[in-house]
Design a protein around this motif. Structure first.
Motif, PDB file in Angstrom:
ATOM      1  N   ALA A  45       0.828  -1.204   0.000  1.00  0.00           N
ATOM      2  CA  ALA A  45       0.000   0.000   0.000  1.00  0.00           C
ATOM      3  C   ALA A  45       0.866   1.260   0.000  1.00  0.00           C
ATOM      4  CB  ALA A  45      -0.931  -0.001   1.214  1.00  0.00           C
ATOM      5  N   GLN A  46       1.961   1.230   0.767  1.00  0.00           N
ATOM      6  CA  GLN A  46       2.865   2.379   0.808  1.00  0.00           C
ATOM      7  C   GLN A  46       3.534   2.589  -0.554  1.00  0.00           C
ATOM      8  OE1 GLN A  46       3.452   4.750   2.917  1.00  0.00           O
ATOM      9  NE2 GLN A  46       5.073   5.673   1.665  1.00  0.00           N
ATOM     10  N   ALA A  47       3.874   1.481  -1.233  1.00  0.00           N
ATOM     11  CA  ALA A  47       4.492   1.583  -2.557  1.00  0.00           C
ATOM     12  C   ALA A  47       3.556   2.280  -3.535  1.00  0.00           C
ATOM     13  CB  ALA A  47       4.862   0.186  -3.060  1.00  0.00           C
ATOM     14  N   VAL A  48       2.270   1.946  -3.464  1.00  0.00           N
ATOM     15  CA  VAL A  48       1.285   2.603  -4.332  1.00  0.00           C
ATOM     16  C   VAL A  48       1.128   4.073  -3.935  1.00  0.00           C
ATOM     17  CG1 VAL A  48      -1.137   2.669  -5.020  1.00  0.00           C
ATOM     18  CG2 VAL A  48       0.049   0.472  -4.851  1.00  0.00           C
ATOM     19  N   LYS A  49       1.006   4.322  -2.653  1.00  0.00           N
ATOM     20  CA  LYS A  49       0.805   5.690  -2.161  1.00  0.00           C
ATOM     21  C   LYS A  49       1.963   6.608  -2.550  1.00  0.00           C
ATOM     22  CE  LYS A  49      -0.483   8.182   2.059  1.00  0.00           C
ATOM     23  NZ  LYS A  49      -0.739   8.052   3.534  1.00  0.00           N
ATOM     24  N   SER A  50       3.160   6.036  -2.635  1.00  0.00           N
ATOM     25  CA  SER A  50       4.352   6.825  -2.957  1.00  0.00           C
ATOM     26  C   SER A  50       4.410   7.239  -4.419  1.00  0.00           C
ATOM     27  CB  SER A  50       5.614   6.025  -2.615  1.00  0.00           C
ATOM     28  OG  SER A  50       5.783   4.940  -3.532  1.00  0.00           O
ATOM     29  N   GLY A  51       3.564   6.630  -5.251  1.00  0.00           N
ATOM     30  CA  GLY A  51       3.579   6.912  -6.678  1.00  0.00           C
ATOM     31  C   GLY A  51       4.540   6.051  -7.465  1.00  0.00           C
ATOM     32  N   LYS A  52       5.206   5.117  -6.789  1.00  0.00           N
ATOM     33  CA  LYS A  52       6.172   4.253  -7.464  1.00  0.00           C
ATOM     34  C   LYS A  52       5.525   3.010  -8.060  1.00  0.00           C
ATOM     35  CE  LYS A  52       9.848   5.772  -4.321  1.00  0.00           C
ATOM     36  NZ  LYS A  52      10.786   5.364  -3.247  1.00  0.00           N
ATOM     37  N   VAL A  53       4.262   2.775  -7.734  1.00  0.00           N
ATOM     38  CA  VAL A  53       3.512   1.594  -8.178  1.00  0.00           C
ATOM     39  C   VAL A  53       2.077   2.023  -8.479  1.00  0.00           C
ATOM     40  CG1 VAL A  53       2.571  -0.642  -7.435  1.00  0.00           C
ATOM     41  CG2 VAL A  53       4.927  -0.011  -6.819  1.00  0.00           C
ATOM     42  N   ILE A  54       1.492   1.445  -9.533  1.00  0.00           N
ATOM     43  CA  ILE A  54       0.087   1.756  -9.842  1.00  0.00           C
ATOM     44  C   ILE A  54      -0.854   0.710  -9.244  1.00  0.00           C
ATOM     45  CG2 ILE A  54      -1.592   2.045 -11.702  1.00  0.00           C
ATOM     46  CD1 ILE A  54       0.536   3.276 -13.406  1.00  0.00           C
TER      47      ILE A  54
ATOM     48  N   ILE B  76      -7.180  -6.948   3.997  1.00  0.00           N
ATOM     49  CA  ILE B  76      -6.253  -5.921   4.523  1.00  0.00           C
ATOM     50  C   ILE B  76      -6.039  -4.832   3.480  1.00  0.00           C
ATOM     51  CG2 ILE B  76      -3.885  -5.489   5.294  1.00  0.00           C
ATOM     52  CD1 ILE B  76      -3.896  -8.437   6.334  1.00  0.00           C
ATOM     53  N   LEU B  77      -5.791  -5.243   2.245  1.00  0.00           N
ATOM     54  CA  LEU B  77      -5.525  -4.268   1.183  1.00  0.00           C
ATOM     55  C   LEU B  77      -6.747  -3.400   0.891  1.00  0.00           C
ATOM     56  CD1 LEU B  77      -3.398  -6.565  -1.138  1.00  0.00           C
ATOM     57  CD2 LEU B  77      -2.584  -4.519   0.062  1.00  0.00           C
ATOM     58  N   ALA B  78      -7.931  -3.990   0.992  1.00  0.00           N
ATOM     59  CA  ALA B  78      -9.151  -3.205   0.792  1.00  0.00           C
ATOM     60  C   ALA B  78      -9.287  -2.146   1.885  1.00  0.00           C
ATOM     61  CB  ALA B  78     -10.373  -4.118   0.776  1.00  0.00           C
ATOM     62  N   ASP B  79      -8.983  -2.528   3.135  1.00  0.00           N
ATOM     63  CA  ASP B  79      -9.045  -1.575   4.248  1.00  0.00           C
ATOM     64  C   ASP B  79      -8.036  -0.442   4.060  1.00  0.00           C
ATOM     65  OD1 ASP B  79     -11.044  -3.024   5.454  1.00  0.00           O
ATOM     66  OD2 ASP B  79      -9.712  -4.083   6.857  1.00  0.00           O
ATOM     67  N   LEU B  80      -6.927  -0.746   3.391  1.00  0.00           N
ATOM     68  CA  LEU B  80      -5.887   0.254   3.145  1.00  0.00           C
ATOM     69  C   LEU B  80      -6.142   1.043   1.859  1.00  0.00           C
ATOM     70  CD1 LEU B  80      -2.755  -1.911   4.087  1.00  0.00           C
ATOM     71  CD2 LEU B  80      -3.723  -0.010   5.413  1.00  0.00           C
ATOM     72  N   HIS B  81      -7.258   0.733   1.194  1.00  0.00           N
ATOM     73  CA  HIS B  81      -7.616   1.379  -0.076  1.00  0.00           C
ATOM     74  C   HIS B  81      -6.497   1.220  -1.111  1.00  0.00           C
ATOM     75  CE1 HIS B  81     -11.099   3.078   1.916  1.00  0.00           C
ATOM     76  NE2 HIS B  81     -10.301   3.528   2.873  1.00  0.00           N
ATOM     77  N   CYS B  82      -5.919   0.034  -1.119  1.00  0.00           N
ATOM     78  CA  CYS B  82      -4.831  -0.268  -2.057  1.00  0.00           C
ATOM     79  C   CYS B  82      -5.392  -1.026  -3.255  1.00  0.00           C
ATOM     80  CB  CYS B  82      -3.758  -1.124  -1.369  1.00  0.00           C
ATOM     81  SG  CYS B  82      -2.380  -1.580  -2.429  1.00  0.00           S
ATOM     82  N   PRO B  83      -5.125  -0.568  -4.476  1.00  0.00           N
ATOM     83  CA  PRO B  83      -5.664  -1.226  -5.670  1.00  0.00           C
ATOM     84  C   PRO B  83      -4.959  -2.549  -5.980  1.00  0.00           C
ATOM     85  CG  PRO B  83      -4.221   0.573  -6.313  1.00  0.00           C
ATOM     86  CD  PRO B  83      -4.335   0.631  -4.814  1.00  0.00           C
ATOM     87  N   PHE B  84      -5.387  -3.600  -5.289  1.00  0.00           N
ATOM     88  CA  PHE B  84      -4.882  -4.956  -5.509  1.00  0.00           C
ATOM     89  C   PHE B  84      -5.760  -5.626  -6.559  1.00  0.00           C
ATOM     90  CE2 PHE B  84      -5.880  -9.379  -3.848  1.00  0.00           C
ATOM     91  CZ  PHE B  84      -4.925 -10.004  -4.633  1.00  0.00           C
TER      92      PHE B  84
END
Length: 331
Positions: free
Chosen positions: A153-162, A180-188
């Motif tokens: 999730a941090q990798a996505v948030k940093s802009g280094k990963v889509i 977990i990823l859904a709770d973090l709003h991470c596009p898995f």
């Protein structure tokens, strides 16, 4: 200077990766083999150009692909810089972290330290500001799942990963990770797993069923079972085959008499379908729409062109499917 074919999107088929907006080509190019420092750089370029000229927009790597580890990313980065960077927005590039990459306790597995350091190393080797998909490469029972997913999730948030992905997970752990990823709003959006007529692990460990339930994509690696599901071994083991020249991933002991008989019988089904064994094996992986894309490896551009033909016929009769199961699942 390379110029891409104007007809590159005319014949390839694309599918949405799970319930996401990202479309992947039904056939993707994996750089696991033939892109390390022991391979010809000129041939690497031709493999990439042939793939892209025929609509393969997805190139799959990992931090440790080589040999030596990191060299596939380095070589692909050079190809990008010299020829493909003008097409960057038409290309999906994926990489991974989780297998041993450097010495010491941080060069492996799923800690936040390993994941984020590895991503930075991968971007540097490829000369990129971001990758499209970043995977955790394997499950790690000694690191809290929350920590590894938090790193994605941090990798996505940093802009280094889509987009985030998981590789070599089972169905139960996938479900926990997805929550977990859904709770973090991470596009898995994607799972990468080994899958072939000869390897049904994702059917047996719940991954395939769970991915479909959660509406996540799957990309299958080793769909040709390291070359066994081709005409390569119908008449013995060629001197230039991977078994003879490498032997790390497919060993001669795997080609038992029973396995050779299975390959011959599967080849007969393929011939009746008007396909090569390799084409049928790839079509079989794509048959039900749950698998988004198959990852092919290639040592020659002609192999890419041959494998792409698989998308022309992914329909199987119930009788064909039963025959394939009867042959491939017998002990």
């Amino acid at each position: 200077m390379y110029t891409a074919s104007n007809s590159r999107y005319k014949s390839m088929q694309y599918a949405h990766c799970g319930k996401s907006g990202l479309c992947l080509p039904r056939v993707s190019l994996g750089l696991w083999h033939n892109f390390g420092d022991t391979a010809s750089f000129a041939n690497m370029k031709e493999l990439c150009f042939t793939a892209f000229d025929n609509g393969i927009t997805h190139f799959d790597l990992a931090n440790n692909y080589g040999p030596a580890p990191g060299s596939a990313e380095k070589n692909f980065g050079r190809i990008l810089k010299e020829d493909l960077m003008a097409y960057r927005d038409e290309i999906v590039i994926s990489t991974k972290a989780g297998y041993e990459m450097w010495d010491g306790p941080y060069g492996n597995w799923g800690s936040r330290k390993h994941m984020l350091a590895s991503l930075d190393q991968s971007l540097k080797r490829m000369g990129l500001e971001y990758v499209d998909i970043f995977y955790h490469h394997r499950m790690d029972k000694n690191t809290p799942l929350e920590e590894t997913m938090g790193a994605l999730a941090q990798a996505v948030k940093s802009g280094k990963v889509i987009y985030a992905g998981l590789s070599n997970y089972d169905g139960e752990t996938l479900e926990k990770a997805a929550t977990i990823l859904a709770d973090l709003h991470c596009p898995f959006i994607i799972n990468q797993n080994r899958y072939s007529i000869f390897d049904r692990t994702i059917e047996n460990n719940g991954l395939k069923e769970m991915a479909a339930k959660l509406e996540k994509g799957i990309i299958a690696f080793s769909p040709l079972a390291q070359g066994m599901l081709t005409d390569r071994y119908l008449h013995g083991i060629p001197a230039d085959s991977r078994i003879k020249t490498d032997g790390r991933f497919l060993k001669e002991a795997a080609l038992t008499q029973n396995r050779l008989q299975q390959i011959a019988r599967l080849n007969e089904i393929a011939q009746k379908r008007g396909q090569t064994l390799a084409e049928m094996a790839l079509s079989w992986v794509l048959k039900d729409g749950i698998v988004t894309s198959v990852l092919i490896g290639a040592s020659k551009p002609s192999q890419i062109l041959d494998n792409i033909k698989a998308i022309e016929n992914t329909s199987f009769t119930e009788e064909e499917l039963q025959m394939i199961d009867d042959i491939s699942l017998e002990k």
